[in-house]
Structure formats: structure tokens, C-alpha cells
Scaffold this motif. Structure first.
Motif, mmCIF file in Angstrom:
data_model
loop_
_atom_site.group_PDB
_atom_site.id
_atom_site.type_symbol
_atom_site.label_atom_id
_atom_site.label_comp_id
_atom_site.label_asym_id
_atom_site.label_seq_id
_atom_site.Cartn_x
_atom_site.Cartn_y
_atom_site.Cartn_z
ATOM 1 N N ALA A 1 -19.976 -33.498 43.352
ATOM 2 C CA ALA A 1 -21.144 -32.917 42.684
ATOM 3 C C ALA A 1 -20.959 -32.924 41.168
ATOM 4 N N ILE A 2 -19.710 -32.782 40.702
ATOM 5 C CA ILE A 2 -19.452 -32.746 39.257
ATOM 6 C C ILE A 2 -19.879 -34.065 38.601
ATOM 7 N N GLY A 3 -19.759 -35.170 39.347
ATOM 8 C CA GLY A 3 -20.192 -36.467 38.813
ATOM 9 C C GLY A 3 -21.548 -36.916 39.326
ATOM 10 N N ARG A 4 -22.284 -36.025 39.935
ATOM 11 C CA ARG A 4 -23.541 -36.353 40.644
ATOM 12 C C ARG A 4 -23.326 -37.587 41.524
ATOM 13 N N LEU A 5 -22.291 -37.489 42.346
ATOM 14 C CA LEU A 5 -21.927 -38.592 43.235
ATOM 15 C C LEU A 5 -22.104 -38.198 44.698
ATOM 16 N N LEU A 6 -22.934 -37.203 44.948
ATOM 17 C CA LEU A 6 -23.106 -36.721 46.327
ATOM 18 C C LEU A 6 -23.806 -37.773 47.187
ATOM 19 N N ALA A 7 -23.538 -37.715 48.503
ATOM 20 C CA ALA A 7 -24.182 -38.615 49.456
ATOM 21 C C ALA A 7 -25.700 -38.431 49.368
ATOM 22 N N ALA B 1 -19.501 -30.680 29.674
ATOM 23 C CA ALA B 1 -19.601 -30.666 28.206
ATOM 24 C C ALA B 1 -20.977 -30.160 27.778
ATOM 25 N N GLY B 2 -21.468 -29.150 28.468
ATOM 26 C CA GLY B 2 -22.733 -28.514 28.106
ATOM 27 C C GLY B 2 -23.979 -29.229 28.601
ATOM 28 N N CYS B 3 -23.796 -30.366 29.300
ATOM 29 C CA CYS B 3 -24.943 -31.173 29.727
ATOM 30 C C CYS B 3 -25.129 -31.049 31.243
ATOM 31 N N SER B 4 -26.340 -30.794 31.694
ATOM 32 C CA SER B 4 -26.597 -30.577 33.121
ATOM 33 C C SER B 4 -26.501 -31.879 33.909
ATOM 34 N N VAL B 5 -25.676 -31.890 34.950
ATOM 35 C CA VAL B 5 -25.620 -33.095 35.779
ATOM 36 C C VAL B 5 -26.662 -33.046 36.888
ATOM 37 N N THR B 6 -27.329 -31.921 37.045
ATOM 38 C CA THR B 6 -28.351 -31.865 38.102
ATOM 39 C C THR B 6 -29.728 -32.229 37.563
ATOM 40 N N THR B 7 -29.999 -31.908 36.287
ATOM 41 C CA THR B 7 -31.362 -32.135 35.789
ATOM 42 C C THR B 7 -31.461 -33.279 34.779
ATOM 43 N N SER B 8 -30.335 -33.798 34.301
ATOM 44 C CA SER B 8 -30.426 -34.879 33.305
ATOM 45 C C SER B 8 -30.875 -36.181 33.961
ATOM 46 N N ASP C 1 -30.868 -40.295 34.862
ATOM 47 C CA ASP C 1 -29.779 -41.125 35.392
ATOM 48 C C ASP C 1 -28.908 -41.714 34.286
ATOM 49 N N GLU C 2 -29.541 -42.176 33.210
ATOM 50 C CA GLU C 2 -28.794 -42.821 32.128
ATOM 51 C C GLU C 2 -27.812 -41.831 31.495
ATOM 52 N N THR C 3 -28.269 -40.604 31.281
ATOM 53 C CA THR C 3 -27.406 -39.574 30.694
ATOM 54 C C THR C 3 -26.225 -39.282 31.609
ATOM 55 N N VAL C 4 -26.486 -39.179 32.907
ATOM 56 C CA VAL C 4 -25.409 -38.864 33.849
ATOM 57 C C VAL C 4 -24.437 -40.031 33.954
ATOM 58 N N ARG C 5 -24.955 -41.253 33.924
ATOM 59 C CA ARG C 5 -24.062 -42.428 33.948
ATOM 60 C C ARG C 5 -23.138 -42.411 32.732
ATOM 61 N N ARG C 6 -23.700 -42.049 31.579
ATOM 62 C CA ARG C 6 -22.888 -42.006 30.363
ATOM 63 C C ARG C 6 -21.828 -40.900 30.456
ATOM 64 N N LEU C 7 -22.243 -39.735 30.969
ATOM 65 C CA LEU C 7 -21.279 -38.639 31.170
ATOM 66 C C LEU C 7 -20.132 -39.101 32.047
ATOM 67 N N ARG C 8 -20.491 -39.763 33.149
ATOM 68 C CA ARG C 8 -19.493 -40.210 34.124
ATOM 69 C C ARG C 8 -18.535 -41.212 33.471
ATOM 70 N N ARG C 9 -19.076 -42.133 32.698
ATOM 71 C CA ARG C 9 -18.230 -43.154 32.071
ATOM 72 C C ARG C 9 -17.351 -42.586 30.967
ATOM 73 N N GLU C 10 -17.920 -41.673 30.195
ATOM 74 C CA GLU C 10 -17.229 -41.250 28.972
ATOM 75 C C GLU C 10 -16.449 -39.951 29.117
ATOM 76 N N ARG C 11 -16.838 -39.118 30.057
ATOM 77 C CA ARG C 11 -16.209 -37.796 30.122
ATOM 78 C C ARG C 11 -15.401 -37.568 31.384
ATOM 79 N N LEU C 12 -15.744 -38.275 32.460
ATOM 80 C CA LEU C 12 -15.134 -37.973 33.756
ATOM 81 C C LEU C 12 -14.287 -39.143 34.243
ATOM 82 N N GLY C 13 -13.195 -38.819 34.932
ATOM 83 C CA GLY C 13 -12.409 -39.855 35.600
ATOM 84 C C GLY C 13 -12.164 -39.407 37.037
ATOM 85 N N PHE C 14 -12.438 -40.303 37.993
ATOM 86 C CA PHE C 14 -12.273 -39.947 39.399
ATOM 87 C C PHE C 14 -11.150 -40.750 40.046
ATOM 88 N N VAL C 15 -10.347 -40.067 40.856
ATOM 89 C CA VAL C 15 -9.330 -40.725 41.676
ATOM 90 C C VAL C 15 -9.520 -40.225 43.098
#
Ligand code: ATP
Ligand code: MG
Length: 327
Positions: free
Chosen positions: A53-59, A72-79, A81-95
Motif C-alpha cells: 500500500a505504501i507504494g500503491r502496489l496493491l492487487a 514525504a508529505g504526498c498522498s499515495v491514495t489520492t495523487s 498516477d504520474e505523481t505516484v510513479r515518480r514517488l515510487r521511482r525516486e523515494r521508495l525501494g522495494f525488495v
């Protein structure tokens, strides 16, 4: 503590043929910048749902019923798609658990790493990143396809991808579960080293309570889509207040090999068909009273941690310390 991720009253249900299944039932959690946080709980407690859910990667069948997550202060539920993609690329790392499913089987490793990095890195920059992730012979690895690597090497590549842009938050979901026991510690060492190097927050989701307590500053114990206890690892492990945490410690103490699954606690975790109006652990709890089946326990400070149990103080007073619990 500055929050890198702020999760507020978050509720997620999955739509299934048999009706809705509530996987997160009101989660409130702030993840501090640079902290190491372990999230433990039995299978089905909602760990992966929370991580995704933190990366808006839910099924696709997941539905957010309430609340919000701010990265980082930005909503992943209401932003958008482009904003969330950028958040995911620039702020989050998943393993994730299985490195092979995180890699593109048709693309050489070097190209996948280059795509994850900023701009158009040259071969040397790609190889430097692979070396940071502990891969010898980075040239050979870069020319390989995923299937040519061992599981441990593939997970090192996934970690390299995750840190390629110096994310603020690293989320690792059972990162060693699919690997040979002999290399699990080294992969965990690498994750923690990368956290220290980048200053990112590291969130590890795992069944392995002992590993979490040993390696993470703070621990969250989840049950039935809720947080039942959270606090500094030493406080939670040293004086666990929730009966479920105590049961987990007891089960982990019965396990000699680190990294193994917990011994089963009698009974099965719930499948929630609705947000719970009671304590979800009551059916399996030796201390449960009528109030537990009627009233959902609020989270409150008990001892050094925060606990959602009506009778935490009494249970702690009656049944002693963690050491005694483990014996
Ligand atoms: P594990 O330790 O097995 O990985 P977990 O703590 O990560 O478990 P989740 O995978 O988040 O738990 O699952 C929480 C609940 O949601 C479980 O009841 C699970 O069966 C259900 N669930 C998860 N994904 C889906 C889905 N796509 N559709 C329907 N139900 C789902
Ligand atoms: Mg999971």
C-alpha cells in the motif's frame, strides 16, 4: 522524529468471490526518517498489504475503505498516477521475497540496473552499483540474464535496483525467505549496510521475530490487520505487553534455527469479513474476558511500548518478563 511515511487510520479490503476480506483494519503508523523498523505477525496478518500500500502496489481487487498514506508529505491514495510513479521511482525501494519475479527475465542485468538509475549511466557506473551490492565480477553479472544467477546473487541485484536512486524508504518483504539459509544473514547484512550508507528508513516485514528484534530499532506486531503492539525492540521483547506478542516470543523461543517459521500458536488467525468491533485475538487468547469480545481495545501506552489490549497491565504483572515467557 520526522515521518518519512505517515499512515493514518488506513483500511484495506480485498473483494473476493466470497465477499470482502479486510486485510488492514485501521492502521496508524509514522515511519521515521532513517529508522529501522521490523513488522512481524503470522501469515495473513496484513504485513504485505501494508508494504504494498505504501507504494500503491496493491492487487487490483484491493479497495481502500478509509484513511491515507503520505510519503514525504504526498498522498499515495489520492495523487495521480504520474505523481505516484515518480514517488515510487525516486523515494521508495522495494525488495520482495522472490528476486526472480522482481527481475525482467528477458533483459540483461546491466540494462535493468541502468534503467533504474538516474539519467543514462555508463557501464562503469552500473558496475559500481553492482559492486556496492556485494557482487564480484560485476561485468559478468551485468551481461547475465536473471536465470543465470543464483538466488542470492539475484537478490543482491534487486537490492541494487532498490537503492539505485538513493530512496528515502526501503521496504523489504520477507527478503530472505526464498534463499538458502546459509546466505540469509549476508543478504540482511547488505540491506542494513545499504540503509546505513544511504540514510534511508528500512522497513522489514518478516515472520522472524528474533531477527527483527536483533536488527531493528523498533518493532510493530500485527494481528488481524491491526497493530497490537509497537515500541523499541528491546522494550517490546524485554517486557511484551500484548498476549499475542508473548505468544510469538514463546513460539520463537521454541525454534532453534534462526529464520525458521514460528511454531504454530493454537488456533488460526482470523479472516475478517468486516472491521472488527472486538479484539481480533480474543478467540485465541487465554486471558480473554467478556469485554474483549464486546469492545475493541484502543492502542495506549503500557510500560515502554504501545499496546492494544484491555488487560495488558494485569497480564504483565501476572506473568512476568519475556525471559520467563520464553521458558
Ligand atoms: P504472509 O506472512 O503469508 O505473507 P501477510 O501478513 O503478508 O501474510 P497479507 O498477504 O497482507 O498478509 O494478507 C492479509 C489478508 O488479506 C489475508 O487474509 C489474505 O488472505 C488476504 N489477501 C491478500 N491478498 C489478497 C488478494 N489479492 N485477494 C484476496 N485476499 C487477499
Ligand atoms: Mg506477506
Amino acid at each position: 522524529m520526522t515521518a518519512a511515511v505517515d499512515i493514518r487510520d488506513f483500511v484495506v479490503a480485498y473483494e473476493t468471490g466470497g465477499g470482502a476480506v479486510f486485510a488492514l483494519d485501521g492502521i496508524d503508523l509514522a515511519i521515521g526518517a532513517g529508522e529501522t523498523l521490523g513488522i512481524v505477525g503470522e501469515s495473513g496478518s496484513g504485513k504485505s498489504t501494508l508494504g504494498m500500500a505504501i507504494g500503491r502496489l496493491l492487487a487490483p481487487n484491493a479497495r481502500i475503505d478509509a484513511g491515507d498514506i503520505l510519503v514525504a508529505g504526498c498522498s499515495v491514495t489520492t495523487s495521480d498516477d504520474e505523481t505516484v510513479r515518480r514517488l515510487r521511482r525516486e523515494r521508495l525501494g522495494f525488495v520482495f521475497q522472490n528476486p526472480m519475479s522482481a527481475l525482467d527475465p528477458t533483459m540483461r542485468i546491466g540494462r535493468q540496473v541502468a534503467l533504474a538509475m538516474e539519467g543514462t549511466p555508463d557501464t562503469a557506473a552500473v558496475e559500481r552499483l553492482l559492486v556496492r551490492a556485494g557482487l564480484d565480477e560485476p561485468g559478468r553479472v551485468a551481461r547475465s540474464f536473471p536465470h543465470e544467477l543464483s538466488g542470492g546473487m539475484a537478490q543482491r541485484v534487486v537490492i541494487a535496483l532498490a537503492i539505485a536512486r538513493n530512496p528515502q524508504i526501503l521496504i523489504a518483504d520477507e527478503p530472505t525467505a526464498s534463499l538458502d539459509a546459509s546466505i540469509r544473514d549476508r543478504i540482511l547484512d547488505l540491506l542494513f549496510a545499504m540503509r546505513a550508507e544511504t540514510g534511508a528508513s528500512l522497513v522489514i516485514l518478516s515472520h522472524d521475530l528474533r531477527m527483527i528484534v536483533h536488527r531493528c530499532e523498533r518493532v510493530i506486531v500485527m494481528y488481524g490487520g491491526r497493530i497490537v503492539e509497537m515500541g523499541e525492540s528491546q522494550a517490546v521483547f524485554g517486557s511484551p505487553a500484548h498476549p499475542y506478542t508473548r505468544a510469538l516470543i514463546r513460539a520463537a523461543a521454541g525454534n532453534e534455527a534462526p529464520g525458521e517459521q514460528l511454531d504454530p500458536i493454537p488456533g488460526v488467525p482470523p479472516v475478517l469479513r468486516a472491521p472488527s468491533a472486538d479484539c481480533a485475538f480474543a478467540p485465541r487468547c487465554a486471558h480473554a474476558a467478556e469485554r474483549c469480545r464486546r469492545e475493541r481495545p484502543a492502542e495506549r501506552a503500557v510500560g515502554g511500548s504501545r499496546v492494544a489490549c484491555h488487560f495488558a497491565e494485569e497480564i504483565m504483572a501476572a506473568s512476568g518478563t519475556a525471559r520467563e515467557v520464553a521458558e
